[in-house]
Scaffold this motif. Structure first.
Motif, PDB file in Angstrom:
ATOM      1  N   UNK A  58       0.822  -1.205   0.000  1.00  0.00           N
ATOM      2  CA  UNK A  58       0.000   0.000   0.000  1.00  0.00           C
ATOM      3  C   UNK A  58       0.861   1.263   0.000  1.00  0.00           C
ATOM      4  N   UNK A  59       1.979   1.208   0.704  1.00  0.00           N
ATOM      5  CA  UNK A  59       2.913   2.336   0.693  1.00  0.00           C
ATOM      6  C   UNK A  59       3.494   2.495  -0.708  1.00  0.00           C
ATOM      7  N   UNK A  60       3.800   1.373  -1.363  1.00  0.00           N
ATOM      8  CA  UNK A  60       4.341   1.445  -2.721  1.00  0.00           C
ATOM      9  C   UNK A  60       3.320   2.045  -3.686  1.00  0.00           C
ATOM     10  N   UNK A  61       2.094   1.551  -3.654  1.00  0.00           N
ATOM     11  CA  UNK A  61       1.058   2.088  -4.536  1.00  0.00           C
ATOM     12  C   UNK A  61       0.849   3.573  -4.252  1.00  0.00           C
ATOM     13  N   UNK A  62       0.747   3.933  -2.984  1.00  0.00           N
ATOM     14  CA  UNK A  62       0.513   5.325  -2.612  1.00  0.00           C
ATOM     15  C   UNK A  62       1.656   6.232  -3.062  1.00  0.00           C
ATOM     16  N   UNK A  63       2.877   5.737  -2.987  1.00  0.00           N
ATOM     17  CA  UNK A  63       4.034   6.541  -3.406  1.00  0.00           C
ATOM     18  C   UNK A  63       3.966   6.884  -4.885  1.00  0.00           C
ATOM     19  N   UNK A  64       3.490   5.952  -5.690  1.00  0.00           N
ATOM     20  CA  UNK A  64       3.397   6.223  -7.124  1.00  0.00           C
ATOM     21  C   UNK A  64       2.131   6.996  -7.490  1.00  0.00           C
ATOM     22  N   UNK A  65       1.010   6.665  -6.867  1.00  0.00           N
ATOM     23  CA  UNK A  65      -0.249   7.327  -7.218  1.00  0.00           C
ATOM     24  C   UNK A  65      -0.279   8.764  -6.706  1.00  0.00           C
ATOM     25  N   UNK A  66       0.035   8.967  -5.433  1.00  0.00           N
ATOM     26  CA  UNK A  66      -0.029  10.301  -4.834  1.00  0.00           C
ATOM     27  C   UNK A  66       1.280  11.049  -5.025  1.00  0.00           C
ATOM     28  N   UNK A  67       2.383  10.385  -4.698  1.00  0.00           N
ATOM     29  CA  UNK A  67       3.681  11.057  -4.746  1.00  0.00           C
ATOM     30  C   UNK A  67       4.181  11.333  -6.140  1.00  0.00           C
ATOM     31  N   UNK A  68       3.967  10.390  -7.052  1.00  0.00           N
ATOM     32  CA  UNK A  68       4.488  10.548  -8.405  1.00  0.00           C
ATOM     33  C   UNK A  68       3.410  10.927  -9.412  1.00  0.00           C
ATOM     34  N   UNK A  69       2.132  10.830  -9.006  1.00  0.00           N
ATOM     35  CA  UNK A  69       1.021  11.225  -9.867  1.00  0.00           C
ATOM     36  C   UNK A  69       0.950  10.421 -11.162  1.00  0.00           C
ATOM     37  N   UNK A  70       1.152   9.095 -11.064  1.00  0.00           N
ATOM     38  CA  UNK A  70       1.028   8.253 -12.254  1.00  0.00           C
ATOM     39  C   UNK A  70      -0.430   8.200 -12.682  1.00  0.00           C
ATOM     40  N   UNK A  71      -0.642   7.811 -13.928  1.00  0.00           N
ATOM     41  CA  UNK A  71      -1.997   7.742 -14.464  1.00  0.00           C
ATOM     42  C   UNK A  71      -2.687   6.426 -14.130  1.00  0.00           C
ATOM     43  N   UNK A  72      -1.913   5.410 -13.793  1.00  0.00           N
ATOM     44  CA  UNK A  72      -2.508   4.128 -13.462  1.00  0.00           C
ATOM     45  C   UNK A  72      -1.485   3.137 -12.963  1.00  0.00           C
ATOM     46  N   UNK A  73      -2.014   2.037 -12.419  1.00  0.00           N
ATOM     47  CA  UNK A  73      -1.185   0.985 -11.845  1.00  0.00           C
ATOM     48  C   UNK A  73      -1.559  -0.332 -12.514  1.00  0.00           C
TER      49      UNK A  73
END
Length: 106
Positions: free
Chosen positions: A49-64
């Protein structure tokens, strides 16, 4: 998002690749989500969850993109998402680059 560089297997720096791609209106997706401790990057405290959150919120990716749909689905319904920074619980805090570097023995 900026792509992260590694040093001894730990994330320590970023580039501006994602910013450039998104400037051209290209969507950016990440495909690195893992659930097993043996393959979960320590940079994310072995927490998917920390990994997903780091990319979604921190890096603003468009999707996972992930093989662990239940993990991604539970992340999406997390009630902590969208809280103001001063109300976000510590377990939803973003990891910073090189955060574990001082703990490494080189």
């Amino acid at each position: 998002m900026k792509v992260k560089h590694r040093n001894s297997g730990f994330l320590v720096d970023q580039t501006n690749v994602m910013t450039k791609l998104q400037a051209f209106k290209l969507p950016v997706y990440v495909q690195i989500m893992n659930n097993e401790f043996i393959s979960q990057p320590w940079d994310f405290f072995s927490d998917p969850y920390v990994e997903i959150n780091s990319y979604v919120v921190g890096a603003n990716v468009d999707g996972v993109i992930t093989d662990y749909l239940a993990t991604a689905a539970k992340y999406r319904i997390n009630r902590c998402l969208g809280l103001p920074p001063n109300q976000t619980p510590t377990y939803m805090a973003l990891t910073s680059l090189g955060q574990l570097t001082p703990l490494m023995t080189l």
